[in-house]
Design a protein around this motif. Structure first.
Motif, mmCIF file in Angstrom:
data_model
loop_
_atom_site.group_PDB
_atom_site.id
_atom_site.type_symbol
_atom_site.label_atom_id
_atom_site.label_comp_id
_atom_site.label_asym_id
_atom_site.label_seq_id
_atom_site.Cartn_x
_atom_site.Cartn_y
_atom_site.Cartn_z
ATOM 1 N N PHE A 4 -25.417 -60.759 -1.277
ATOM 2 C CA PHE A 4 -24.998 -59.359 -1.231
ATOM 3 C C PHE A 4 -25.567 -58.613 -2.443
ATOM 4 C CE2 PHE A 4 -22.079 -55.963 -2.474
ATOM 5 C CZ PHE A 4 -22.088 -55.203 -1.313
ATOM 6 N N GLY A 5 -26.141 -57.449 -2.189
ATOM 7 C CA GLY A 5 -26.672 -56.620 -3.259
ATOM 8 C C GLY A 5 -28.151 -56.805 -3.524
ATOM 9 N N TYR A 6 -28.801 -57.745 -2.812
ATOM 10 C CA TYR A 6 -30.228 -57.987 -2.992
ATOM 11 C C TYR A 6 -30.978 -57.685 -1.703
ATOM 12 C CZ TYR A 6 -28.973 -60.480 -7.273
ATOM 13 O OH TYR A 6 -28.488 -60.817 -8.505
ATOM 14 N N VAL A 7 -32.203 -57.193 -1.846
ATOM 15 C CA VAL A 7 -33.053 -56.942 -0.686
ATOM 16 C C VAL A 7 -34.431 -57.547 -0.961
ATOM 17 C CG1 VAL A 7 -31.875 -54.828 0.012
ATOM 18 C CG2 VAL A 7 -33.806 -54.707 -1.581
ATOM 19 N N LEU A 8 -35.155 -57.837 0.108
ATOM 20 C CA LEU A 8 -36.488 -58.405 -0.004
ATOM 21 C C LEU A 8 -37.484 -57.317 -0.407
ATOM 22 C CD1 LEU A 8 -37.690 -61.262 0.597
ATOM 23 C CD2 LEU A 8 -38.491 -60.301 2.756
ATOM 24 N N ASN A 9 -38.362 -57.613 -1.340
ATOM 25 C CA ASN A 9 -39.441 -56.696 -1.700
ATOM 26 C C ASN A 9 -40.568 -56.891 -0.693
ATOM 27 O OD1 ASN A 9 -41.588 -55.278 -2.777
ATOM 28 N ND2 ASN A 9 -41.355 -56.075 -4.846
ATOM 29 N N THR A 10 -40.669 -56.004 0.259
ATOM 30 C CA THR A 10 -41.640 -56.168 1.343
ATOM 31 C C THR A 10 -43.071 -55.920 0.904
ATOM 32 O OG1 THR A 10 -41.239 -53.870 1.998
ATOM 33 C CG2 THR A 10 -39.943 -55.582 3.114
#
Length: 632
Positions: free
Chosen positions: A531-537
């Motif tokens: 939770f709170g993290y997203v992938l750097n696309t």
């Protein structure tokens, strides 16, 4: 230039560690940006890298950008800069400054120079030399309190060079020595496998005898398998003790390897870089400054102290250390030993009459210390370099690092000319033995053979062994045939290392539980982040499987047996707003099962960055483009 608007980066310049060029206006507006003007030969620039990593850790919204403004011609080559990024584990974007254009736009005068740009694009601060952490971080904290950086919509398009590099048995090997041990029938070549943080012993034919060191970055004494080094360089063998001495360069230590009982111990240094000029001390009570090479004469161990531009000696009987030569100012100046000036001495060789020869790399010169004086054999100054054979007055070198003496001649690893040069001390003449002044890899006749930044060399049993550093190889020259060949090391399984041993800024690999995948069928892996993290696309997350790397989400080949993989993902916290994203690495075993789904879902635990230790005293050394700026 303070409080003026920062000039935009030129268009169409080459960048490394990112997938596309960056713009101050489009990519970095709303963020604090720290420009680091550096060149990869510069010892002061190398010294500040741990400080920069510490700053990056404490200020995650700060973007560090390296502006590589080359001093030497060889440093203009993109592949050579890429190798330096890999060698020193640089993980921020790097712009290749062509023709000093960015250097001039920002009015730089020395390596390293730092320029801080504020969120609105204004220049807030500038400084030169080491000691940036203590100088900058108090100001950064105040500016952060006064101006919270705005959050950009997208993270930086990172594409770290180290995550797409090829693997090999060695990683930037540094220096070599020979040991004639009482317990062994023939000579053993010991060399520093520097970026694998270990010392390797081999026969002249390439049979591996022993590996010294765990391979982990660090400082730990003890048994071979638990001892830790940090990018060691110079070696010297003492037959009286059956021991190896090691210049543990980035630990700023002198270590001893007791070969007979297979143990490593520390002889000198505190583990931290000396922050001022010193004249003498004893053992582990005195700090050292990037010891780069060693030479042994009886009970005296000579040390090329590259970081302080001096030569030291250690009395092995009582542990005392003293300066032999060098005032500490970076320049080429002959005369009495303690008044003479050296510039990043990186290679040592002893002559038959007690003379000490020095590869003085930043002045592209060969010096000799004898009878209390320093004398230059070949070389003219800090900015006089090239590739030219001829008399001592005519010849030119380019950043030589390695040196050995053999039959009234000096043999030089002319590093940035990718060549081996021969200095005939009787005829006072310099000739090229191997290479043609260009980077490459090719065996064959000496005039056609190609090297890539060789760092050291040594005559053993009528053959010249060469540490071909940026080719990650040992090479051998046979003077009878005139041919250069590659020394094949075996058995391979004894010397091979895992693909990724350390992540100096980002966290190390951690294990995950075994995961089921379909038997003999292609499959894909999807990841669920905490939770709170997203992938750097925009960054190249991927999976390493069987020495091949696949982009995350791409179909993987069928498996028939349990297989270990490395899962490497770039993530950002919050709404993809970190100026620099985190790199997380996991290891897990894939277990083929007939009932497993073709889409494998993994939930990843969060990982935190490792702490970076750094001494907090200001260290004012820098190298000016035209002349030396003395410490204030």
């Amino acid at each position: 230039m303070l409080h003026r608007r920062a000039p935009e980066f030129p268009k169409n310049f080459r960048w490394l560690n990112v997938s596309r060029p960056l713009s101050l206006q489009k990519d970095l507006r709303g963020r604090f940006v720290l420009l680091d003007f550096w060149t990869y030969c510069c010892i002061n620039c190398i010294h500040v890298l741990p400080e920069l990593k510490r700053i990056e850790k404490e200020f995650p919204h700060l973007v560090v950008i390296g502006i590589h403004s080359a001093k030497f011609e060889n440093e203009n080559d993109e592949e050579n800069v890429r190798a330096a990024i890999l060698r020193y584990d640089i993980e921020h974007p790097v712009l290749l400054d062509e023709g000093y254009q960015v250097w001039q736009m920002y009015d730089s005068h020395a390596w390293p120079t730092f320029v801080l740009i504020g969120p609105e694009g204004e220049i807030l601060w500038r400084s030169s030399g080491e000691g940036i952490y203590d100088a900058l971080t108090p100001l950064l904290r105040k500016w952060y309190e006064a101006h919270t950086p705005s959050q950009a919509d997208k993270p930086l398009p990172l594409r770290l060079e180290k995550h797409v590099r090829a693997t090999g048995l060695l990683a930037f090997p540094g220096k070599v020595t020979v040991a004639y041990r009482p317990s062994h029938p023939g000579p053993i070549l010991y060399f520093t496998d520097s970026n694998h943080n270990r010392i390797v012993g081999t026969t002249p034919s390439g049979v591996i005898q022993e590996i010294i060191g765990s391979g982990d970055e660090g400082w730990q004494d003890g048994k071979y398998e638990e001892a830790a080094f940090f990018r060691p360089q110079g070696l010297a063998y003492n037959p009286a003790e059956d021991a190896l001495y090691v210049a543990d360069t980035e630990n700023h230590l002198i270590r001893r390897i007791r070969l007979s009982d297979r143990r490593v111990e520390t002889l000198a240094g505190t583990g931290k870089q000396s922050r001022r000029l010193l004249r003498e001390g004893r053992g582990t009570s005195i700090a050292l400054n990037s010891p780069w090479d060693l030479a042994l004469s009886g009970h005296t161990l000579y040390i090329a102290m590259a970081g302080s531009h001096q030569l030291w000696k250690m009395n092995l009987l009582d542990g005392s250390l003293h300066v032999v030569a060098g005032s500490g100012y970076e320049n080429l100046s002959d005369g009495p030993c303690l008044l003479a000036a050296l510039a990043q001495p990186s290679g040592l060789a002893l002559g038959p009459r007690g003379e000490l020869y020095v590869a003085d790399s930043e002045t592209s010169s060969i010096r000799v210390v004898q009878n209390g004086t320093v004398h230059t054999i070949v070389g003219k100054g800090l900015f006089d370099f090239g590739y030219r054979d001829g008399s001592f007055d005519e010849a030119l070198l380019q950043h030589p690092i390695g040196l050995c003496y053999h039959e009234e001649c000096l043999y030089v690893a002319d590093t940035y000319n990718h060549s081996i040069r021969k200095i005939d001390l009787r005829q006072k003449k310099v000739t090229t033995l191997i290479g043609a002044g260009k980077r490459g890899y090719q065996d064959g006749p000496a005039q056609e053979a190609l090297l890539n930044e060789p760092n050291d060399l040594l005559w053993v049993k009528d053959s010249l062994y060469i540490v071909d550093t940026n080719n990650h190889l040992l090479r051998r020259f046979d003077p009878h045939t005139g041919f250069v060949s590659t020394l094949e090391l075996y058995p391979v399984d004894k010397i091979a290392v895992p693909r990724a041993r350390t992540q100096s800024l980002f966290t190390r690999s951690v294990p995950l539980p075994p995961t089921s995948v379909p038997l003999r069928k292609p499959f894909r892996i999807e990841v669920n982040l905490p939770f709170g993290y997203v992938l750097n696309t925009e960054a190249p997350s991927g999976i390493s499987l069987s020495e091949k790397r696949y982009p995350l989400g791409e179909e993987l080949p069928p498996l028939e047996k349990p297989t270990e993989i490395s899962l490497e993902v770039y993530v950002c916290k919050g709404k993809a707003s970190f100026a620099q994203c985190l790199f997380w690495c996991y290891q897990l075993i894939l277990v083929p099962e007939s009932t497993a789904s073709s889409v494998v879902s993994l939930t990843l635990p969060p990982l935190e960055k490792e702490g970076i230790s750094s001494e907090s005293e200001v260290y004012p050394y820098s190298e000016e483009k035209q002349n030396w700026r003395s410490p204030s």
